[in-house]
Design a protein around this motif. Structure first.
Motif: not given
Length: 331
Positions: A17-33, A105-109
């Motif tokens: 299933k697809s739905d819109i969810r709310e996340y905390a900023m700490d839930d973003l994955p690792s990455g420099e940017v 989004a948090r991503v590798p540079a």
């Protein structure tokens, strides 16, 4: 910046299933940017990531979206500063890594492309992965000697994202474009994009008794694959190139060696996912200059939707009902 919303694909019992969810900023994955996402776009691969057994996603819950454009809000890499406008297409975005259907989004540079002068986040995602794939296709054919005076260029699946942009970019570069579509209602749309001629895919078929057909196309952009790729290869002129970037028509290729050894035809695979960064930047710079669309053209190709409208739009792309491009406004 305490929370953000994202389209999330997850299992609900035995159903995906697809739905819109709310996340905390700490839930973003690792990455420099870290990027505040302004726009993303909808691609066939995004649709595949929402259905089971497609081989796109292995871990859930998952946020799709294989491209994004927005503004840097934090960066630990000196190449990017807070406030920089950037874009990302490909790599693991929306596949092995949470994607662009998210307000942040948090991503590798190493994945991040500075926004080329002349493009905005909206216009960059109007072009998006599909437009980048089309541009890379034209770029690769020209690297292999293609020039506008050599004859007509065929674009298959011409009303889709890659096809629409390929028609436009080729026409802007002075090529004579023949657009292939089974949708007779879209002929005027394709001519508005710059197609000189439109044909039905049935016209590409070769009689079973023939291994080769008459030389017809100086080159071809094929985001479809399947049986029609065989027909295209067998009707490309001597030394011509065919770029292949998709398989919505099927992943099997049934062909003989004859187009390659008797006519010197080049079959060029187009990989927009792991395309080297130097090529990626060069192609985006061409998009921002010689292939930059005007506002009237953008209005012809692009439909803007909200995050809440995204699930229905994904259904349309999976059913082959989407014309041109749909972009998602995230902020």
């Amino acid at each position: 910046m305490g929370t953000y919303r994202a389209l999330t694909v997850d299992w609900e019992g035995s159903n995906l299933k697809s739905d819109i969810r709310e996340y905390a900023m700490d839930d973003l994955p690792s990455g420099e940017v870290t990027i505040r996402v302004a726009y993303s776009s909808i691609n066939y691969k995004d649709g595949l990531s929402t259905i089971p057994g497609a081989g796109i996603i292995s871990q859930y819950p998952h946020v799709p979206g294989i491209d994004l454009a927005g503004t840097v809000v934090t960066s630990s890499d000196p190449a990017f500063q807070v406030g920089d406008e950037v874009l990302i297409t490909g790599y693991g975005l929306g596949a092995s890594h949470p994607g662009g259907f998210s307000e942040f989004a948090r991503v590798p540079a190493a994945w991040v492309v500075p926004m080329p002068p002349g493009l905005t986040a909206k216009s960059a995602m109007a072009i998006g992965t599909a437009g980048f794939t089309a541009a890379l296709s034209v770029h690769r054919m020209e690297e292999n000697g293609l020039k506008p005076n050599q004859g007509p260029i065929l674009v298959s699946g011409a009303t889709g994202g890659v096809g629409s942009w390929a028609v436009t970019m080729l026409a802007q570069s002075g090529y004579e474009v023949t657009a292939s579509t089974r949708k007779s209602s879209e002929i005027e749309y394709l001519k508005k994009l710059g197609a000189r001629e439109t044909i039905s895919p049935a016209e590409l078929e070769i009689p079973e008794a023939k291994s080769l057909y008459r030389e017809r196309w100086a080159g071809a952009v094929d985001p479809v694959g399947g049986p029609y790729l065989t027909h295209i290869l067998n009707s490309v002129r001597y030394g011509g190139s065919v770029t292949l970037s998709g398989f919505t028509g099927g992943s099997e290729l049934v062909s003989t060696v004859l187009p390659f050894i008797l006519r010197g035809v080049n079959l060029l695979g187009i990989d927009s996912v792991l395309c080297p960064m130097d090529v990626r930047r060069a192609v985006w710079n061409r998009i921002a200059t010689e292939w930059k669309p005007d506002e009237v053209l953008l209005d012809s190709i692009v439909k803007e939707i909200s995050l809440s409208e995204l699930p229905e739009a994904i259904t349309q792309v999976l059913q082959g009902r989407m014309r041109g491009r749909s972009i998602v406004a995230l902020s």
